[in-house]
Design a protein around this motif. Structure first.
Motif, PDB file in Angstrom:
ATOM      1  N   SER A   1      42.913  37.838  51.641  1.00  0.00           N
ATOM      2  CA  SER A   1      43.354  37.681  50.429  1.00  0.00           C
ATOM      3  C   SER A   1      42.191  37.039  49.434  1.00  0.00           C
ATOM      4  N   LEU A   2      41.476  36.354  50.147  1.00  0.00           N
ATOM      5  CA  LEU A   2      40.118  36.072  49.355  1.00  0.00           C
ATOM      6  C   LEU A   2      39.363  37.223  48.820  1.00  0.00           C
ATOM      7  N   LEU A   3      39.044  38.166  49.888  1.00  0.00           N
ATOM      8  CA  LEU A   3      38.416  39.267  49.588  1.00  0.00           C
ATOM      9  C   LEU A   3      38.938  40.060  48.500  1.00  0.00           C
ATOM     10  N   MET A   4      40.266  40.136  48.628  1.00  0.00           N
ATOM     11  CA  MET A   4      41.055  41.156  47.717  1.00  0.00           C
ATOM     12  C   MET A   4      40.746  40.762  46.270  1.00  0.00           C
ATOM     13  N   MET A   5      40.371  39.217  46.065  1.00  0.00           N
ATOM     14  CA  MET A   5      40.599  38.734  44.867  1.00  0.00           C
ATOM     15  C   MET A   5      39.245  38.991  44.033  1.00  0.00           C
ATOM     16  N   ILE A   6      38.303  39.327  44.857  1.00  0.00           N
ATOM     17  CA  ILE A   6      36.840  39.399  44.241  1.00  0.00           C
ATOM     18  C   ILE A   6      36.680  40.632  43.188  1.00  0.00           C
ATOM     19  N   PRO A   7      36.981  41.937  43.880  1.00  0.00           N
ATOM     20  CA  PRO A   7      36.960  42.969  42.739  1.00  0.00           C
ATOM     21  C   PRO A   7      37.857  42.684  41.314  1.00  0.00           C
TER      22      PRO A   7
END
Length: 268
Positions: free
Chosen positions: A191-197
């Motif tokens: 979830s955290l990685l998805m938020m970055i872009p």
């Protein structure tokens, strides 16, 4: 606070301003690492209530602050192998498309009705979290079926983000655990990685519209980075059931916030 979107009146840069931003960042970072969310549900209301930000400026500032916070969270979860990298990119792609559709629908649907529907969704998730306790050993295996499911989940997350201004984590984390059977740690790290872009894309747009306080975003974001790893560490140490209970309590807080906004909107 007055002014147009192009002539935004920003809070005075005094000791109270910086101390508030640091405190907000520390709390947001801890929750971000612990639950795999962006922290906007903490950042936005506190910036509005304490520093007098208007809602849109607070949302834009929060989105910018999420970028470094989520990056530190991803690194923390990646160290334990709890990030599904390809799945996160699929989710992000779907969310970007969904957000455009969500913003298009924003002027066409009743916000009050949408909020109550989302509160109902959160209530179902909260109850389910007490019954679905995925194993910490379970990852996220990519197949054609799960790939299509991730695209759909990403689009739904983006639509809700565009319509209600909610972060992706409060949708993606429980969905990955309940629907895809992943461990709570993999769900949070992904979830955290998805938020970055998504956050970077939104921040670029907000900067063009002068809808972000970059100083506040920097202070909040850097402060959050100091506690995000601690939140992720705590998440790896608590029992999965306890983690679900804590996440359910957090979702209850979010549902309460949204119910309060829905009631206020109806009174107006």
């Amino acid at each position: 606070m007055t002014g147009t979107a192009d002539e935004r009146v920003l809070p005075a840069r005094n000791a109270r301003f910086f101390l508030t931003c640091v405190g907000v960042g520390l709390l947001a970072g801890l929750l971000s690492g612990l639950f795999g969310v962006g922290g906007g549900t903490v950042i936005v209301p506190l910036l509005v209530l304490i520093l007098g930000f208007d809602q849109r400026l607070a949302a834009g500032t929060s989105l910018a602050a999420i970028v470094p916070t989520a990056a530190v969270g991803v690194v923390s979860y990646a160290l334990t192998g709890s990030v599904a990298w390809v799945a996160a990119l699929i989710l992000a792609a779907g969310a970007v498309v969904g957000a455009q559709f969500g913003t298009w629908l924003l002027a066409r649907l009743s916000q009050t009705l949408l909020r109550w529907c989302f509160i109902g969704f959160l209530a179902v998730v909260i109850v389910t979290l007490f019954y679905v306790i995925p194993s910490r050993e379970v990852g996220l295996e990519l197949t054609w079926i799960t790939g299509i499911g991730l695209v759909v989940l990403g689009v739904i997350t983006g639509v809700l983000s565009g319509l209600l201004g909610v972060g992706g984590g409060i949708v993606v984390v429980p969905a990955l655990m309940i629907l895809f059977g992943t461990s709570d740690l993999v769900a949070k790290g992904t979830s955290l990685l998805m938020m970055i872009p998504t956050a970077i894309s939104g921040t670029v747009g907000n900067i063009r519209r002068r809808n972000v306080d970059l100083v506040a975003a920097a202070v909040v974001g850097l402060s959050a980075c100091t506690t995000t790893a601690l939140g992720a560490f705590i998440a790896t140490r608590v029992d999965p059931f306890v983690g679900n209970v804590l996440f359910a309590a957090f979702l209850t807080f979010i549902a309460g916030q949204m119910a309060w906004k829905a009631v206020r909107a109806r009174r107006r």
